[in-house]
Design a protein around this motif. Structure first.
Motif, mmCIF file in Angstrom:
data_model
loop_
_atom_site.group_PDB
_atom_site.id
_atom_site.type_symbol
_atom_site.label_atom_id
_atom_site.label_comp_id
_atom_site.label_asym_id
_atom_site.label_seq_id
_atom_site.Cartn_x
_atom_site.Cartn_y
_atom_site.Cartn_z
ATOM 1 N N GLY A 140 42.750 -21.288 84.121
ATOM 2 C CA GLY A 140 41.667 -20.342 83.888
ATOM 3 C C GLY A 140 40.716 -20.250 85.065
ATOM 4 N N SER A 141 41.280 -20.284 86.294
ATOM 5 C CA SER A 141 40.416 -20.254 87.471
ATOM 6 C C SER A 141 39.570 -18.992 87.537
ATOM 7 N N ALA A 142 40.159 -17.868 87.108
ATOM 8 C CA ALA A 142 39.416 -16.605 87.163
ATOM 9 C C ALA A 142 38.156 -16.714 86.306
ATOM 10 N N GLU A 143 38.294 -17.323 85.138
ATOM 11 C CA GLU A 143 37.165 -17.478 84.225
ATOM 12 C C GLU A 143 36.098 -18.392 84.834
ATOM 13 N N VAL A 144 36.567 -19.509 85.430
ATOM 14 C CA VAL A 144 35.615 -20.453 86.034
ATOM 15 C C VAL A 144 34.862 -19.760 87.176
ATOM 16 N N ARG A 145 35.609 -18.984 87.997
ATOM 17 C CA ARG A 145 34.982 -18.300 89.129
ATOM 18 C C ARG A 145 33.915 -17.329 88.641
ATOM 19 N N GLN A 146 34.291 -16.521 87.638
ATOM 20 C CA GLN A 146 33.374 -15.490 87.149
ATOM 21 C C GLN A 146 32.108 -16.103 86.524
ATOM 22 N N ILE A 147 32.305 -17.052 85.620
ATOM 23 C CA ILE A 147 31.140 -17.627 84.935
ATOM 24 C C ILE A 147 30.331 -18.480 85.911
ATOM 25 N N GLY A 148 31.027 -19.144 86.834
ATOM 26 C CA GLY A 148 30.321 -19.919 87.854
ATOM 27 C C GLY A 148 29.406 -19.036 88.679
ATOM 28 N N ARG A 149 29.913 -17.864 89.096
ATOM 29 C CA ARG A 149 29.099 -16.949 89.883
ATOM 30 C C ARG A 149 27.912 -16.454 89.055
ATOM 31 N N HIS A 150 28.201 -16.134 87.803
ATOM 32 C CA HIS A 150 27.155 -15.575 86.941
ATOM 33 C C HIS A 150 26.004 -16.575 86.712
ATOM 34 N N VAL A 151 26.334 -17.805 86.339
ATOM 35 C CA VAL A 151 25.242 -18.764 86.075
ATOM 36 C C VAL A 151 24.554 -19.160 87.386
ATOM 37 N N GLY A 152 25.298 -19.117 88.505
ATOM 38 C CA GLY A 152 24.666 -19.369 89.806
ATOM 39 C C GLY A 152 23.561 -18.344 90.076
ATOM 40 N N LEU A 153 23.859 -17.070 89.798
ATOM 41 C CA LEU A 153 22.863 -16.006 89.987
ATOM 42 C C LEU A 153 21.682 -16.176 89.032
ATOM 43 N N MET A 154 21.994 -16.547 87.789
ATOM 44 C CA MET A 154 20.919 -16.778 86.808
ATOM 45 C C MET A 154 19.964 -17.866 87.270
ATOM 46 N N LEU A 155 20.560 -18.944 87.782
ATOM 47 C CA LEU A 155 19.743 -20.077 88.220
ATOM 48 C C LEU A 155 18.871 -19.658 89.404
ATOM 49 N N ARG A 156 19.477 -18.949 90.355
ATOM 50 C CA ARG A 156 18.728 -18.443 91.500
ATOM 51 C C ARG A 156 17.549 -17.577 91.036
ATOM 52 N N SER A 157 17.823 -16.649 90.116
ATOM 53 C CA SER A 157 16.763 -15.770 89.619
ATOM 54 C C SER A 157 15.676 -16.562 88.893
ATOM 55 N N ALA A 158 16.086 -17.560 88.118
ATOM 56 C CA ALA A 158 15.107 -18.362 87.374
ATOM 57 C C ALA A 158 14.176 -19.071 88.355
ATOM 58 N N LEU A 159 14.748 -19.628 89.424
ATOM 59 C CA LEU A 159 13.933 -20.344 90.405
ATOM 60 C C LEU A 159 13.038 -19.363 91.173
ATOM 61 N N ASP A 160 13.593 -18.194 91.544
ATOM 62 C CA ASP A 160 12.783 -17.161 92.205
ATOM 63 C C ASP A 160 11.621 -16.740 91.315
ATOM 64 N N SER A 161 11.919 -16.552 90.033
ATOM 65 C CA SER A 161 10.863 -16.096 89.127
ATOM 66 C C SER A 161 9.779 -17.164 89.008
ATOM 67 N N PHE A 162 10.180 -18.426 89.101
ATOM 68 C CA PHE A 162 9.187 -19.513 89.078
ATOM 69 C C PHE A 162 8.337 -19.463 90.342
ATOM 70 N N ALA A 163 9.006 -19.312 91.494
ATOM 71 C CA ALA A 163 8.290 -19.311 92.773
ATOM 72 C C ALA A 163 7.269 -18.178 92.813
ATOM 73 N N ARG A 164 7.649 -17.008 92.284
ATOM 74 C CA ARG A 164 6.782 -15.836 92.373
ATOM 75 C C ARG A 164 6.002 -15.602 91.085
ATOM 76 N N GLN A 165 6.153 -16.492 90.114
ATOM 77 C CA GLN A 165 5.543 -16.315 88.790
ATOM 78 C C GLN A 165 5.792 -14.905 88.294
ATOM 79 N N ASP A 166 7.057 -14.520 88.362
ATOM 80 C CA ASP A 166 7.454 -13.149 88.041
ATOM 81 C C ASP A 166 8.096 -13.137 86.659
ATOM 82 N N GLU A 167 7.301 -12.732 85.660
ATOM 83 C CA GLU A 167 7.792 -12.860 84.285
ATOM 84 C C GLU A 167 8.842 -11.805 83.931
ATOM 85 N N ILE A 168 8.865 -10.690 84.659
ATOM 86 C CA ILE A 168 9.875 -9.654 84.366
ATOM 87 C C ILE A 168 11.278 -10.201 84.706
ATOM 88 N N THR A 169 11.390 -10.791 85.900
ATOM 89 C CA THR A 169 12.662 -11.427 86.276
ATOM 90 C C THR A 169 13.012 -12.544 85.289
#
Lengths: 247, 247
Positions: B125-154
């Motif tokens: 299921g490498s395709a699944e791991v790749r896809q979900i891995g990319r997705h949660v990676g982006l979520m984590l990045r956005s969560a940290l960005d939103s913390f840095a900028r105190q951006d509640e919309i993000t």
């Protein structure tokens, strides 16, 4: 004189608030303990009604968490606690997170119970679920007791015990893989039991986190990333040497 | 006058401490983000060396958590912060727990990578791991960005996005069960991928928890147990109505 009695009055209120938040935490603990026990029971009995009750009951656990966290914020903002009072508030705020997640794990077990209740009976890992369920139930009870009594010796036992749960879990997983190999029809239901076991193993981890906060509370020592054997030697060998702010 | 300048001095130091703890948290966030990315890469490439690096790297994440929590305790004890400063310290203390657990999940993925690197290649299921891995990676990045900028919309976007990850995860699990059914030889390796996917799904949950703290920070509102749609309506419909202590 009036001023002194005013101060005493304030300090009496403060102590009452600390006592209250601690009791609310223990109530929440009792509640999630029962959620886990009911979820395991529902899984073993394939009782979807009881499982649904567990899922519905998680709402109350969540409400308890929010209320206790608010109490902690209020105490921090208005009482500006120091030393062991501050540690108590910090520990309570950390422990609510673990208890809430134990509630989530109980919900996950209940969901697996519902799925399993809809499937034809097959060879299953009920013995493993029962054993590990009982074990983490006892760990959680001990963790909460150790919090109530600020008993760091019991807390250390809980942390050390988590390693035993981890090996029971690993061995249960191996048995379940064998059931799957024997007959592909087992794959679906056995996977459901695996998810339930995983959730129970997580309950053990959270119980261990609670116990770590008891040690933090008792001696101002952060032991979260210590190896269990190191931890035991440390706690048994030293009578509070690192306590930076004893009263 | 001297007293005022003393006060300003203290307040300047205090702001510097708050800024420092926030930066340390973001550093820790960057570190766990990279741990997750490296673990997923190691899993896809069956690279046990890189997986071992991830496991070894978790120690540093743990040290970061302990240090940041100590900073929070010191600020609470010595500065007695109020209003939004207090919320920042509480949010930081809650977020360290989630980041540390993201680090633990990266370690779990790395362990599965090592096991998989030792097995004969099979349908996976490498395709699944790749896809979900990319997705949660982006979520984590956005969560940290939103913390840095105190951006509640993000932050709200991250919380809402977690539902998408959950359905991707459920669908990936169904595909993987099919691989198992097709050939019992797949059971072992597919289970390893399932555990890795489970860990990634948990990373998504923790990223969502981080985002919830950003909303708490921005408006003093505890949204942890709100449904995503309710949350979005609430945040978009109201400009800070429940903020009890705006400066």
């Amino acid at each position: 004189m009036q001023r002194d009695s005013f101060k005493q009055h304030i300090s009496g209120q403060f102590n009452a608030e600390l006592e209250a938040v601690k009791n609310h935490l223990l109530e929440m603990g009792g509640r999630v303990e029962s959620q886990v026990a009911l979820a395991v029971e529902a899984l073993l009995a394939r009782d979807s009604g009881q499982a649904a009750d567990v899922i519905a009951g998680d709402e109350e656990v969540n409400i308890m968490q929010v209320k206790i966290d608010e109490e902690c914020s209020h105490i921090l903002a208005r009482r500006q606690p120091a030393a062991s009072d501050l540690r108590l508030v910090i520990a309570v705020a950390k422990v609510t997170t673990d208890l809430e997640r134990i509630g989530d794990e109980a919900t996950k077990i209940a969901r697996q119970a519902i799925t399993l209740s809809e499937q034809a009976q097959s060879r299953s890992g009920s013995a493993e679920v029962r054993q590990i369920g009982r074990h983490v139930g006892l760990m959680l009870r001990s963790a909460l007791d150790s919090f109530a009594r600020q008993d760091e010796i019991t807390a250390v036992d809980v942390v050390v015990d988590d390693d035993t749960v981890d090996s029971e879990y690993a061995s249960a997983m191996r048995s379940l893989v064998t059931f799957m190999m024997e007959d592909p029809h087992n794959i679906g239901p056995v996977l459901n039991e695996m998810w339930a076991l995983r959730a129970l193993e997580r309950v053990g981890d959270h119980a261990s986190n609670v116990a770590e906060q008891v040690i933090y509370l008792a001696r101002g020592l952060d032991v979260r990333h210590m190896e269990p054997t190191e931890l035991r030697a440390h706690i048994q060998g030293n009578r509070n040497p690192e306590d930076r702010d004893t009263e």
